[in-house]
Design a protein around this motif. Structure first.
Motif, short mmCIF file in Angstrom:
data_model
loop_
_atom_site.label_atom_id
_atom_site.label_comp_id
_atom_site.label_asym_id
_atom_site.label_seq_id
_atom_site.Cartn_x
_atom_site.Cartn_y
_atom_site.Cartn_z
N LEU A 110 0.80 -1.22 -0.13
CA LEU A 110 0.09 0.12 0.13
C LEU A 110 0.86 1.28 0.06
N ASN A 111 2.21 1.17 0.26
CA ASN A 111 2.97 2.22 0.37
C ASN A 111 2.52 3.41 1.07
N PHE A 112 2.18 3.21 2.20
CA PHE A 112 2.03 4.35 3.00
C PHE A 112 3.21 4.85 4.10
N VAL A 113 2.92 5.91 4.72
CA VAL A 113 4.07 6.47 5.56
C VAL A 113 4.46 5.59 6.71
N ASP A 114 5.51 5.59 7.29
CA ASP A 114 6.16 4.82 8.44
C ASP A 114 5.59 5.01 9.51
#
Lengths: 349, 615
Positions: free
Chosen positions: A319-323
């Motif tokens: 999903l490539n969302f923030v850490d």
């Protein structure tokens, strides 16, 4: 010479983060004495203690049924969510989306997973959501008093004489085919094997699916190809009176890789457990499915770690969302400035 | 049946050739689904909008990808009326299947633009017919036979532009907007519009009384559909998790949200998303993920429609008892999936108010306009977290999927309110907390989120069987205590949901209560009753449930109250009857519209006037 022997106080037993085993305990179990689920809770406690997992980072999740109660009986200082029947996977998914730093431990049952929850189970496995999914598999609906589940053996018989005509779903084979990346099976009383599987599971980055055979002391009254009647004959009366729950000792086993062991359950039925060889290669999906199919053909329940894939990206990575946890993002990150609204509005004129 | 219910015949031959009518007309385009008419219709709508004339468009489409009849109605109104109008002034008959019935249902004096092969002119002698050889005209403009079917529709834009007086430069601008991502398409389509315009100029002398002329009533305004507006509201409301399952008419809400978020909600430093949008395996999972995310502290939402709500019912009940914030956009439509799934209805009011098992009730936010889709979406996230409960935003297909004119949306004026959440620092200061204790007297307890680094942070979440400390309990007094607190919380929502908009009109003894898209028919009907029947009527537009006190005051101030809505069973009427004091209940009357098409003003006027004995 007279000396007063002062025994040294035993050193406080703590793990790498300075917590004692009791810091990982939950409430007192209200499940039947001797229920395999309690043994699984103990192993979860042991594994979390041994690995030094911070309890505050753990989210304990469950659906409905006897299994769903058990998260209350371990890790009392972790948040827990007892959700609705068969829907723990969606709760786990939402929880991890909100806070990717959590360690999700989901406890399900055979009915909760393989019947009402099979849709969500299937899609959880596909997504490879990082979590530990445990099926406390007693092959029976305990909390509603003894109906067949979808993992019950063909030929099992209810007290009223109804025979189970349908083949069981092998949740491990299903999980492997669908994309789970750490799949194994054990027996609740096999302390050594279950602990090792759980310790590996808690370090895995992806969906862990562990099917743990867990005898039901009260309702597992099935008769079938792998089971005998001897115990049930002697203890017939109390089993018909379901408000009376007899007290049973835990069943424990300890056997070597590559060997089989036969265990007798509380109702006298027998299970034939076969442990995978120590040279078994768990990175080969085809081999894993072959081992499971062969065991079925022989009437054995094969145990061990069937399949591991440490390279497949998990759902959060895809999903490539923030850490940082999405739950804690500040307003400046989640509400675009006025100039963005102005830009959008201008585009609509 | 065709469009018999779309255009009721109101023959009035005396008005056939009467005085010129400027900027007050309705156009209906009858086409076949999948024939590309949507672009032609949007360009027509936008061209009129660009002339400064208030305009609205409504798509009446089948549950089908290609081949079934579809109608698009455009209404231009200098008065700013944007409700559906039953009477059609201009018919564009492009669908051979329905053309005959479409023509027969028109009122006398209406105009018909049609494909000349259909020979419609022989059907009636009280209409104005404009035959157009579409196939002959399109061939030279569009050598590519594959595109011809799509481009063909643009010809009627040219015909109407000439007949009604729409300047070609406005059509050109509208085309540029429509095809801004495909510049090549602009020229091709413009050529088709031009050929229609020129053919009309040469061959079809204008008859009839309808004209469009420039005015200045749309300056600064935007055109947007309600689903896009709600998506924008969610983005500016700070949504972080959206999990959803496709269902008409709500799908475009989540899809548009995804488009906006990928553009405007990426973290500038890491280039990563500040959100997660997941298409779930079904609505059971969509709402489950929302519950998990809301529990763990995300601003979580889903978008669905009636059948999806049915599937979400169990989880919403748990959400009520476990006190988990959730925002659910319900873009209402008619009932089952094999029914009229693509037609509008206010059909979920009663269901959602009490959705699920046991004693459950939920706040509803009811937008009437695209602007309210935006503002209420923003408010819904705050409300859900303030009240720690699932909250519904009750849009409908008409609002969600049709294009509406609006003022630009206001930027949120208040900072985001995350409600009562205790941090590790709070816990260190307080020494602990009790999850379900009513500390502040508003029924809302304090919560902690998983991952809070304090030994006293954790609690176990389950349904109703718990005491104030979130410990499992089946003691009668614990259960009653919890239920009473939940009731206090619900009552606290009365003043937190959007307040009703009350308009007391001078001399009015009777009033109307309406909500959602019914509003636009009411605005027009109030004028009709005043102007045509000298019947002043007050109006209370309900925008939230539980009802605020002003709603009951409004009922008490009037002799009779007509509750007007778009469903068969008078759902809001019943809800009001449940909540209104017994002595006031006889004041309430119910007017229901449930034909699968948006409600129109004339039907409301006729019904009220008739019940009031004025007709």
């Amino acid at each position: 010479m007279s000396t007063t022997a002062v025994p040294p106080s035993p050193p406080r037993k703590v793990n790498r983060i300075g917590l004692e085993p009791s810091d990982y305990k939950g409430k007192k179990s209200t499940l039947c004495a001797g229920c395999g689920h309690n043994a699984i809770s103990e192993r979860i406690i042991e594994a979390c203690y041994t690995l030094g997992i911070e309890p505050y980072r753990v989210a304990k999740l469950s659906g409905i049924g006897c299994s769903a109660k058990s998260p209350a009986y371990f890790l009392g200082s972790s948040h827990g969510f007892n959700a609705v029947h068969g829907r723990m996977p969606s709760i786990a998914t939402g929880t991890m989306l909100a806070n990717r730093n959590l360690v999700s431990i989901g406890v399900s049952g055979d009915g909760d997973t393989a019947s009402i929850g099979v849709g969500q189970f299937v899609h959880l496995m596909r997504r490879n959501l990082p979590m530990v999914y445990i099926i406390e598999d007693n092959r029976v609906y305990g909390l509603t008093k003894g109906q067949f589940s979808a993992t019950a053996d063909v030929g099992s018989k209810l007290k009223n004489g109804v025979i189970n005509d349908l083949p069981p779903i092998d949740t491990c084979a299903l999980a492997i085919m669908l994309g789970a990346t750490y799949v194994g099976r054990s027996f609740s009383g096999d302390k050594k094997q279950l602990l090792a599987l759980l310790e590996g599971a808690l370090g895995h980055n992806g969906t862990v699916m562990l099917d743990v055979i867990s005898p039901c002391v009260t309702f597992n009254d099935h008769t079938g190809s792998t089971k005998s009647y001897s115990y049930v004959r002697d203890h017939d009366a109390p089993l018909e009176e379901v408000s009376f729950v007899p007290f049973f000792e835990d069943i424990t086993v300890d056997y070597d890789p590559g060997t089989t062991t036969e265990i007798t359950l509380h109702d006298g039925s027998r299970l034939l457990l076969k442990k995978l060889n120590s040279d078994y290669d768990p990175t080969n999906k085809t081999e894993a499915l072959r081992a499971l199919t062969e065991a079925h053909d022989k009437g054995e329940i094969v145990t061990g770690l069937f399949y591991v894939d440490t390279k497949k990206p998990n759902f959060m990575e895809m999903l490539n969302f923030v850490d940082a946890p999405l739950a804690g993002l500040p307003e400046s990150s989640v509400r675009p400035p006025k100039k963005v609204l102005d830009e959008v509005m201008d585009g609509l004129k | 049946m065709g469009t018999a219910d779309l255009a009721v015949k109101e023959a009035d031959s005396s008005s056939f050739w009467q005085e010129k009518v400027v900027n007050d007309l309705s156009i209906q385009v009858a086409t076949v689904n999948g024939s590309g008419s949507q672009s032609a219709n949007t360009v027509l709508l936008r061209s009129i909008f660009r002339m400064g004339i208030p305009v609205s468009g409504k798509n009446l489409f089948p549950s089908n990808i290609a081949g079934l009849p579809t109608w698009y109605t455009i209404r231009a109104s200098k008065h700013g009326y944007i409700a559906r109008r039953k009477e059609i002034d201009f018919l564009v008959a492009m669908n051979p299947e329905t053309a005959q019935e479409d023509v027969m249902s028109l009122g006398a004096g209406a105009s018909v633009v049609f494909d000349d092969k259909l020979n419609l002119q022989q059907l009636r002698d009280d209409l104005i017919f404009y035959p157009v050889p579409f196939d002959k005209l399109v061939a030279p403009v569009c050598p590519n036979a594959k595109l011809r079917k799509l481009v063909r529709n643009m010809i009627y834009d040219g015909v109407l532009a000439k007949l009604l007086g729409i300047p070609m430069e406005e059509v050109h601008e509208a085309l540029k907007k429509q095809f801004r991502k495909k510049p090549n398409a602009v020229d091709l389509n413009l050529a088709a519009v031009q050929v229609g315009y020129e053919y009309t100029e040469k061959n079809l002398p204008k008859r009839g009384r309808f004209f469009l002329e420039r005015m200045d009533a749309t300056r600064g305004k935007i055109i947007i559909d309600g689903n896009s507006a709600a998506a924008l509201g969610a983005m500016f409301g700070g949504v972080t998790v959206c999990t959803w399952y496709p269902i008409t008419p709500s799908s475009s809400l989540a899809e548009t949200l995804s488009n906006y978020m990928r553009r405007y909600r990426m973290d500038p430093e890491s280039g990563k998303a500040t959100f997660a949008i997941v298409q779930a395996e079904d609505e059971l999972a969509a709402i489950g993920m929302v519950m998990g995310a809301g529990w763990a502290g995300a601003r979580a939402m889903t978008a669905t429609s009636g059948p999806g709500i049915s599937l979400m019912s169990e989880f919403v009940g748990l959400g009520y008892y476990a006190e988990i914030p959730a925002v659910i956009f319900d873009v209402q439509r008619t009932g089952p999936s094999t029914g009229l799934p693509t037609r509008t209805q206010q059909g979920d009011i009663l269901k959602n108010a009490f959705l699920s098992h046991g004693d459950t009730k939920h706040p509803l936010l009811i937008p009437s306009s695209v602007e309210e889709c935006f503002t209420m979406a923003v408010e819904a996230f705050d409300l859900a977290e303030e009240l720690q409960t699932p909250v519904f935003v009750m849009s409908d297909l008409d609002l969600g999927m049709n294009n509406w004119m609006s003022d630009p949306f206001p930027y949120p004026s208040k900072p985001i309110n995350r409600g009562k959440v205790l941090s590790a620092e709070d816990l260190a200061r307080l020494g602990g907390f009790e999850r379900y204790r009513d500390v502040d007297g508003d029924g809302v307890g304090y919560r902690t989120l998983p991952g809070t680094n304090h030994p006293k942070a954790a609690y176990f979440t389950r349904g109703s069987g718990h005491n104030e400390q979130a410990v499992y309990s089946e003691r009668p007094e614990d259960y009653v205590n919890n239920m009473d607190r939940l009731n206090r919380k619900f009552n606290a929502a009365r003043d937190r949901v959007p307040a009703p908009v009350v308009q007391d009109n001078e001399g009015a003894e009777i009033g109307v209560i309406a909500y959602g898209t019914t509003h636009w028919a009411i605005v027009e009907a109030l004028d009709q009753m005043k102007q045509e029947y000298e019947l002043p009527v007050s109006y209370c537009r309900v925008r939230g449930f539980p009802f605020a006190g002003q709603v009951f005051d409004f009922i008490r101030r009037h002799r009779r109250i007509y509750v007007v809505e778009q469903n068969r069973d008078g759902q809001m009427f019943e809800l009001l009857r449940m909540e209104t004091d017994a002595e006031d209940i006889p004041r309430l009357r119910s007017i229901r519209h449930y034909a699968g098409v948006p409600i129109d003003a004339r039907s409301v006027t006729d019904e009220i006037v008739s019940q009031e004995g004025k007709k």
